[in-house]
Design a protein around this motif. Structure first.
Motif, PDB file in Angstrom:
ATOM      1  N   ALA A  30      24.304   0.062 -19.636  1.00  0.00           N
ATOM      2  CA  ALA A  30      23.767  -0.930 -18.707  1.00  0.00           C
ATOM      3  C   ALA A  30      25.134  -1.376 -17.781  1.00  0.00           C
ATOM      4  N   GLY A  31      24.658  -1.444 -16.355  1.00  0.00           N
ATOM      5  CA  GLY A  31      25.453  -1.841 -15.303  1.00  0.00           C
ATOM      6  C   GLY A  31      24.797  -1.841 -13.956  1.00  0.00           C
ATOM      7  N   LEU A  32      25.560  -2.400 -12.937  1.00  0.00           N
ATOM      8  CA  LEU A  32      24.999  -2.386 -11.709  1.00  0.00           C
ATOM      9  C   LEU A  32      26.154  -2.521 -10.745  1.00  0.00           C
ATOM     10  N   ALA A  33      25.711  -2.456  -9.315  1.00  0.00           N
ATOM     11  CA  ALA A  33      26.695  -2.874  -8.176  1.00  0.00           C
ATOM     12  C   ALA A  33      25.815  -3.872  -7.255  1.00  0.00           C
ATOM     13  N   LEU A  34      26.367  -4.787  -6.885  1.00  0.00           N
ATOM     14  CA  LEU A  34      25.836  -5.782  -5.893  1.00  0.00           C
ATOM     15  C   LEU A  34      26.617  -5.902  -4.575  1.00  0.00           C
ATOM     16  N   GLY A  35      25.949  -5.613  -3.586  1.00  0.00           N
ATOM     17  CA  GLY A  35      26.830  -5.866  -2.257  1.00  0.00           C
ATOM     18  C   GLY A  35      27.682  -4.960  -2.000  1.00  0.00           C
ATOM     19  N   PHE A  46      19.945   2.639  -8.073  1.00  0.00           N
ATOM     20  CA  PHE A  46      21.101   2.024  -7.853  1.00  0.00           C
ATOM     21  C   PHE A  46      21.236   1.365  -6.510  1.00  0.00           C
ATOM     22  N   SER A  47      21.248   2.175  -5.439  1.00  0.00           N
ATOM     23  CA  SER A  47      21.638   1.275  -4.296  1.00  0.00           C
ATOM     24  C   SER A  47      20.610   0.421  -3.824  1.00  0.00           C
ATOM     25  N   LEU A  48      19.244   0.529  -4.276  1.00  0.00           N
ATOM     26  CA  LEU A  48      18.286  -0.245  -4.017  1.00  0.00           C
ATOM     27  C   LEU A  48      18.607  -1.734  -4.658  1.00  0.00           C
ATOM     28  N   VAL A  49      19.244  -1.495  -5.848  1.00  0.00           N
ATOM     29  CA  VAL A  49      19.723  -2.913  -6.291  1.00  0.00           C
ATOM     30  C   VAL A  49      20.918  -3.258  -5.721  1.00  0.00           C
ATOM     31  N   ARG A  50      21.834  -2.552  -5.411  1.00  0.00           N
ATOM     32  CA  ARG A  50      22.873  -2.911  -4.540  1.00  0.00           C
ATOM     33  C   ARG A  50      22.801  -3.579  -3.376  1.00  0.00           C
ATOM     34  N   PHE A  51      21.520  -3.252  -2.614  1.00  0.00           N
ATOM     35  CA  PHE A  51      21.384  -3.787  -1.550  1.00  0.00           C
ATOM     36  C   PHE A  51      20.262  -4.795  -1.635  1.00  0.00           C
ATOM     37  N   LYS A  52      20.074  -5.292  -2.753  1.00  0.00           N
ATOM     38  CA  LYS A  52      19.018  -6.396  -3.205  1.00  0.00           C
ATOM     39  C   LYS A  52      17.573  -6.121  -2.533  1.00  0.00           C
ATOM     40  N   GLY A  53      16.918  -4.845  -2.816  1.00  0.00           N
ATOM     41  CA  GLY A  53      15.850  -4.431  -2.103  1.00  0.00           C
ATOM     42  C   GLY A  53      15.606  -4.171  -0.981  1.00  0.00           C
TER      43      GLY A  53
END
Length: 264
Positions: free
Chosen positions: A96-101, A198-205
């Motif tokens: 479980a993990g993510l990048a945001l922004g 991953f990038s879709l989550v990072r850039f919030k859709g």
């Protein structure tokens, strides 16, 4: 005199595998790979419906745990609820993990920073702390932590995400030091560019921004990462992979940036 070849142990197949972030791209790829090997699975994620759909698609005994990894009490309750037939966990994959922004640090959203630290670091450490004593008591087990090349090669806009993955790598190596002599293995898997959500989550859709990350490249896939994780997990118990850094051929560590002043 006849020659006797050395004994080469066969692959080690984990009996019970716990995967966090199980319904994401990496998690579901891991689940499919270990199910194909015959491992029993504990699938952890936030959404019961997604967990059930994944479990129903696998032809092995499966137990699901629905909770948010940022909720410590919910995680503790979920782990405590694991039935006896799934309790002797051989392999924990902290996925479980993510990048945001990706804004510069001075413009970053502090809520994004907090979510990344809570998910990538705090939740991983707590999950490990809950599972590890049982492995040590049994004298066997393996913890595989999903880190990233971002933990070794920081980049503009990476700030807290890069730092959070550096934590994962160093935590993994520190666990190795503590667990020497216990029979428990620890591996930090550190992928570079992988085309997932991953990038879709990072850039919030923002699909356009996400697509640009992988444009005109041949990135790794979730299945490639699953291949690496499976390889490390199925090696004989005397063989520990400390760190496994992987990149697509089109990617390499970048050079250092230099700011040059404009001449008047």
């Amino acid at each position: 005199m006849s020659y006797a070849p050395p004994h080469i142990p066969g692959p080690h197949i984990p009996g019970i595998v716990l995967i966090s972030g199980a319904t994401g791209d990496f998690g579901s790829a891991f689940a499919r790979r270990f199910a194909a090997l015959g491992s029993r699975l504990i699938l952890a994620g936030r959404t019961p419906e997604k967990l059930k759909a994944l479990a129903d698609s696998l032809d092995v005994p499966t137990h699901t745990l629905a909770f948010d990894v940022r909720d410590r009490k919910a995680m503790e309750a979920a782990i405590a609820s694991i039935p006896a037939e799934f309790a002797a966990i051989d392999l924990l994959i902290n996925n479980a993990g993510l990048a945001l922004g990706m804004e510069p640090a001075q413009k970053a959203n502090l809520d994004d920073w907090e979510i990344m630290v809570d998910t990538n670091d705090k939740a991983l450490a707590i999950m490990t702390g809950l599972i590890l004593p049982g492995m040590v008591e049994r004298g066997a087990g393996h913890i595989i932590n999903l880190s990233s090349t971002a933990g070794s090669y920081p980049y503009p806009g990476g700030h807290v995400y890069c730092a959070s993955k550096a934590f994962v790598t160093q935590f993994s190596l520190s666990l190795r030091a503590d667990l020497l002599g216990t029979g428990v293995r620890v591996t930090s898997v550190e992928p570079g560019m992988v085309e997932t959500s991953f990038s879709l989550v990072r850039f919030k859709g923002d699909a356009e921004k996400a697509a640009k990350v992988y444009a005109d490249t041949t990135p790794l896939t979730a299945e490639d990462v699953a291949e690496s994780v499976t390889w490390a997990a199925t090696l004989p118990p005397h063989f520990n992979v400390n760190r496994l850094e992987i990149m697509p051929t089109v990617q390499a560590p970048a050079g250092l940036a230099v700011h040059r002043f404009k001449k008047a």
